[in-house]
Enzyme design. Structure first.
Site, short mmCIF file in Angstrom:
data_model
loop_
_atom_site.label_atom_id
_atom_site.label_comp_id
_atom_site.label_asym_id
_atom_site.label_seq_id
_atom_site.Cartn_x
_atom_site.Cartn_y
_atom_site.Cartn_z
N GLU A 105 0.83 -1.03 -0.13
CA GLU A 105 -0.09 -0.03 0.09
C GLU A 105 0.95 1.10 0.16
O GLU A 105 0.53 2.08 -0.71
CB GLU A 105 -0.89 -0.02 1.26
CG GLU A 105 -1.98 -0.80 1.09
CD GLU A 105 -1.66 -2.35 1.39
OE1 GLU A 105 -0.57 -2.81 1.78
OE2 GLU A 105 -2.66 -3.24 1.00
N HIS B 164 -9.27 -5.36 10.98
CA HIS B 164 -9.81 -5.15 10.11
C HIS B 164 -11.11 -4.56 10.15
O HIS B 164 -11.97 -4.42 9.17
CB HIS B 164 -10.07 -6.41 9.31
CG HIS B 164 -8.92 -7.21 8.79
ND1 HIS B 164 -8.84 -8.41 8.37
CD2 HIS B 164 -7.69 -6.59 8.70
CE1 HIS B 164 -7.73 -8.72 8.08
NE2 HIS B 164 -6.95 -7.52 8.28
#
Lengths: 423, 468
Positions: free
Chosen positions: B202, B271
């Site tokens: 990322e 998450h």
């Protein structure tokens, strides 16, 4: 400055997007995979200068040949009991995986990940390391726990997030954590375990301890900065750590080419950092054992880190949420030319006269019964759809070492609400 | 005891699927590991395996049936020593059998079957049908029922058709059509020059995207989830958001960072977090967090056209939810405008993203008790439409902020500060906030439920500020 006129005759720039050899509907072809003969790679002394073994990352260390014989200088010469124990552990991982995968399909857990075809990666490494060495795994090294005799019921209770779950219902299924077995909490965010393993290893050295660390990362996640940061530190300070890259060639749907696997090997990343890099047949339990042992001995002797690429193949989907038939040919795993690690070790033991088909079947039956019994036992404590296993009160524990006043207040509120609802 | 075979949840977010094919028939002996059926979801086709041994006594849902809810009993297995012919289907929830050539929804009994995957997420998304008319859309405009997932894809596809500089990059966006299938069909239409699978970094592709934006392209960077964008936050905040300022206005960074944000179903602490307040605190960033499919489409198109870097926060639990989307040629909405999702006079409920649904449900409940709540959907978190919020406050004099996220230094905190500074004279009660508990989100279903915002909490808070 170049004017646009001068640019006119230059070719338009374009990029290369790597594509795997075969997509669904096409025939998978592994004939391009270079496989050197077992036993053909030299085994240097552990105090070799990294600069003198720059060929190792580009070959493949193999011990078991096509007939199941252990050959060459990397043969770890393990006794039959150890080999049988490794066989048992790999088979146990497989049987356990099968069972839990099906449990997910039956709605008993929300998520599961198998390691079919990759069992040697964790199991052989666990046997080559000391029991108190610290492991920083990814999500496909359940074999470490099994090889270290972590109870199956504990693993299942975690997967079911039931009343027996040691992680108190806080973590995703299969993201085990056990301090006592030297198994660091699996992180859902990729790559973080790599610098942490190096940090742990450096800490061990700073304390004057003798324990080393080992880390695992997937081929895909080597693209993360964490990988490069970790290897830089490990090299610079000669951290006592074994750094494994599990190259199973697929990161969900992204093949290893997307992580740079077309350009060079993952083991060759070591060359740039000036540390030894070994490329190992990850489906050869003896080669995995030997390479891990070599790297661990270096780490223990203050010779620094080793990067080991374990070349293998992810036979099944990434997880229970994945369907690989959408992006690669079906049944590709069965054609992987380096075979099945379990079958290879079995053939080796049979060749030694230390095993036979009948005993193998007995072993599988016995493991099947063990797993079944453990499943029964752990399901008594609940599965996904069952009764709430964790008290609401427990939700506020472990956010901090001690419960602060504001969480104390929230807890009381939550309990009062739950109480009011009951009435 | 006969064993009930239930429609399995093949992924944590699966709510229903198609029973594509039975591979066994009534009377067949099955053992553990046998493949019983093939099940399709919008994500994948999966084989459904037997865990137990026995005889298939009854098949209750015919192959070819669509929309089979997770947890519906689809077949019965007679156990050892049991007469398969005597096995009865569970009376209360036996679904209607559907012939394979009629792709119709399964009957209502099946819908009542409890979903197999328990999760606090259900309290955030059910009932899915809430929608308020958008005052900006002219009456009589044709509406098309669209999922949030499709709306986002449509927005990207339309902007990519219109502007060759627009491209999408991220993990799994091309070949796999997106980890949550948001980029479905884009690779086919635009090719691998403009739909790019990236290495797993990322930090890497947020930086690459920023560079491409500064180089004159208009990247859409998809994060598989914003949890993973934590790695990339340096590029988002220190590069994308500030380069225009630091370069004296020379280097613009017109980029969209998008992906699911907030809690999903049963994915645990790492998450399940809402980063809205984090990004909304940064000068130089535009932050959008839509609730409806129409807003998702109109605002994503606006984001792609923006000359500023945009953080576009979606929600995984909303992807499959359907809303009416106006059928107009180029549906673009203004950034920085809140929407009155429901009119009311007694209390204002301010929310954004998935919280809007919870606020709307609470408003329904409150209405039954004679309290008319006005629901403000912020849609954009930065710049914040304080005017709409204050106007509503001036009308109702009471306010509750509903936020699926942590309480401290939240969007709720900001709204409360605005109300205090600029709406003090309109307040008849302190502004309250309903947020998640101040703990990392646990995995266990009951803890997840306890930690997330609930309609009843909103109702209680609204009653408190209206002194009822």
């Amino acid at each position: 400055m170049t004017s646009s006129n001068e640019r006119r005759n230059r070719p338009a720039l374009s990029l290369h997007v790597p594509e795997p050899d075969a997509r669904p509907g096409e025939e998978v072809d592994f004939s391009g995979v270079a496989i050197p003969a077992a036993g053909s790679v030299a085994r240097p002394d552990i105090n070799v200068a990294p600069a003198d073994i720059r060929d190792l990352p580009y070959t493949l260390i193999r011990v078991l040949d096509d007939d199941g014989k252990a050959v060459g200088p990397w043969d770890p010469r393990l006794d039959a009991d150890t080999l049988r124990r490794m066989l048992r552990d790999m088979a146990m991982v497989r049987v356990y995986d099968e069972r839990m995968f099906r449990a997910q399909r039956q709605g008993k857990t929300s998520f599961y990940m198998k390691s079919l075809g990759e069992e040697a990666v964790a199991v052989a490494a666990a046997h080559a390391l000391d029991r108190d060495d610290m492991c920083f795994p990814t999500y496909r090294q359940q074999g470490l726990l099994i090889a270290r005799d972590y109870p199956l019921t504990e693993m299942m209770c975690q997967v079911y997030s039931n009343a027996g779950d040691k992680l108190k219902g806080r973590q995703l299924p299969i993201m085990y954590s056990d301090r006592e077995k030297g198994f660091f909490t699996i992180s859902g965010n990729l790559g973080t375990q790599y610098p942490q393993a190096v940090g742990w290893a450096m800490g061990s050295a700073i304390k004057g301890d003798s324990r080393i660390a080992a880390a695992w990362i997937g081929d895909g996640a080597t693209a993360e900065g964490d990988f490069h940061n970790a290897v830089t530190f490990a090299g610079v300070y000669r951290a006592p750590v074994v750094l494994n890259v599990v190259n199973n060639q697929w990161a969900i749907s992204s093949f290893s080419g997307i992580a740079g696997g077309e350009l060079t090997t993952f083991a060759a990343r070591a060359v740039g950092y000036g540390i030894p890099g070994l490329r190992v047949d990850g489906n050869d339990p003896l080669a995995v054992y030997a390479a891990t042992r070599w790297a661990a001995d270096r780490a223990r002797s203050n010779l620094g880190p080793t990067l080991i690429e374990l070349f293998t193949y992810r036979v099944e989907g990434h997880s229970t949420s994945d369907d690989p038939s959408a992006y690669r040919p079906q049944g590709a795993g069965a054609k992987w030319p380096l075979g099945d690690p379990l079958m290879r070790l079995k053939a080796h033991l049979i060749g030694l006269g230390e095993w036979d088909e009948e005993r193998h079947q007995q072993l599988l039956d016995q493991l099947g019964e063990e797993v079944k019994a453990a499943q029964k036992e752990s399901e008594k404590l609940g599965t996904l759809g069952g009764e709430a296993a964790q008290s609401v009160e427990s939700m506020f524990d472990d956010v901090f070492a001690e419960l602060p006043w504001h969480l104390q207040e929230q807890r009381e509120q939550a309990l009062a609400e739950a109480e009011a609802k009951r009435k | 005891m006969a064993i009930e075979l239930k429609m399995p949840a093949l992924s944590p977010t699966m709510e229903e699927g198609t029973l594509a094919k039975w591979l066994v028939k009534e009377g067949d002996e099955v053992k553990s590991g046998d493949i019983l059926a093939e099940i399709e979801t919008d994500k994948a086709t999966m084989e459904f395996e037997a865990v137990d041994e026995g005889t298939i006594a009854k098949i209750l849902v015919a192959e070819g049936t669509d929309g089979v809810k997770v947890g519906t009993v689809i077949a019965m297995i007679a156990g050892e020593g049991e007469d398969a012919s005597s096995v009865q289907a569970p009376a209360a929830k036996a679904p209607v059998e559907q012939p394979s050539d009629q792709k119709t929804e399964v009957g209502s009994e099946a819908e009542q079957a409890k979903p197999q995957l328990e999760t606090g997420a259900t309290q955030l998304t059910a009932p899915a049908s809430r929608q308020a008319a958008d005052p900006d859309v002219p009456e009589g405009t044709e509406m098309v029922r669209t999922t949030v997932r499709e709306a986002l894809r449509d927005a990207m596809a339309e902007e990519m058709r219109a502007d060759d500089r627009v491209f999408v990059m991220g993990e799994e966006v091309a070949q796999y059509q997106g980890a949550y299938k948001v980029t479905q069909g884009l690779l086919d239409e635009f090719g691998d020059r403009r739909v790019i699978d990236t290495p797993i970094t990322e930090y890497g592709f947020a930086g690459i995207g920023s560079g491409a934006a500064m180089g004159g392209l208009k990247p859409i960077v998809e994060f598989m989830t914003f949890n993973f964008a934590m790695q990339a936050i340096d590029h988002i905040i220190n590069s994308a958001a500030k380069t225009n300022y630091m370069s004296g206005g020379q280097m613009r960074c017109p980029i969209v960072f998008r992906g699911p944000n907030g809690a999903a179903a049963r994915v645990g602490a790492q998450h399940s977090q809402n980063f809205g307040p984090w990004y909304a605190s940064v000068p130089g960033l535009i932050v959008i967090a839509p609730y409806t499919a129409a807003d998702a489409k109109g605002l994503l198109k606006a984001a792609i056209r923006s000359e500023d870097p945009v953080v576009f926060l979606e929600n995984e639990l909303m992807y499959g939810q359907s809303f009416d989307v106006p059928k107009v040629d180029d549906y673009v909405l203004p950034i920085g405008k809140a929407r009155i999702a429901r009119e009311g006079k007694d209390v204002t409920l301010v929310s954004y993203s998935i919280g809007v649904g919870v606020a709307l449900d609470a408003a329904e409940k409150l209405s039954a008790e004679g309290i008319e709540a006005e629901v403000v959907d912020l849609r954009t978190l930065r710049p914040l439409d304080t005017e709409t919020v204050l106007k509503s406050l001036a009308k109702t004099n009471r306010m509750v902020v509903v936020e699926e996220g942590w309480p401290v230094c939240s969007i709720a905190s900001e709204i409360m500060a605005v109300a205090m500074e600029q709406g003090f004279d309109d307040l008849d009660a302190p502004v309250l906030r309903v947020t998640n508990e101040d703990v990392p989100l646990p995995y266990a279903a009951n803890l997840e439920k306890a930690a997330l915002i609930k309609v009843d909490d909103v109702v209680a808070a609204a009653k408190k500020v209206t002194y009822r």
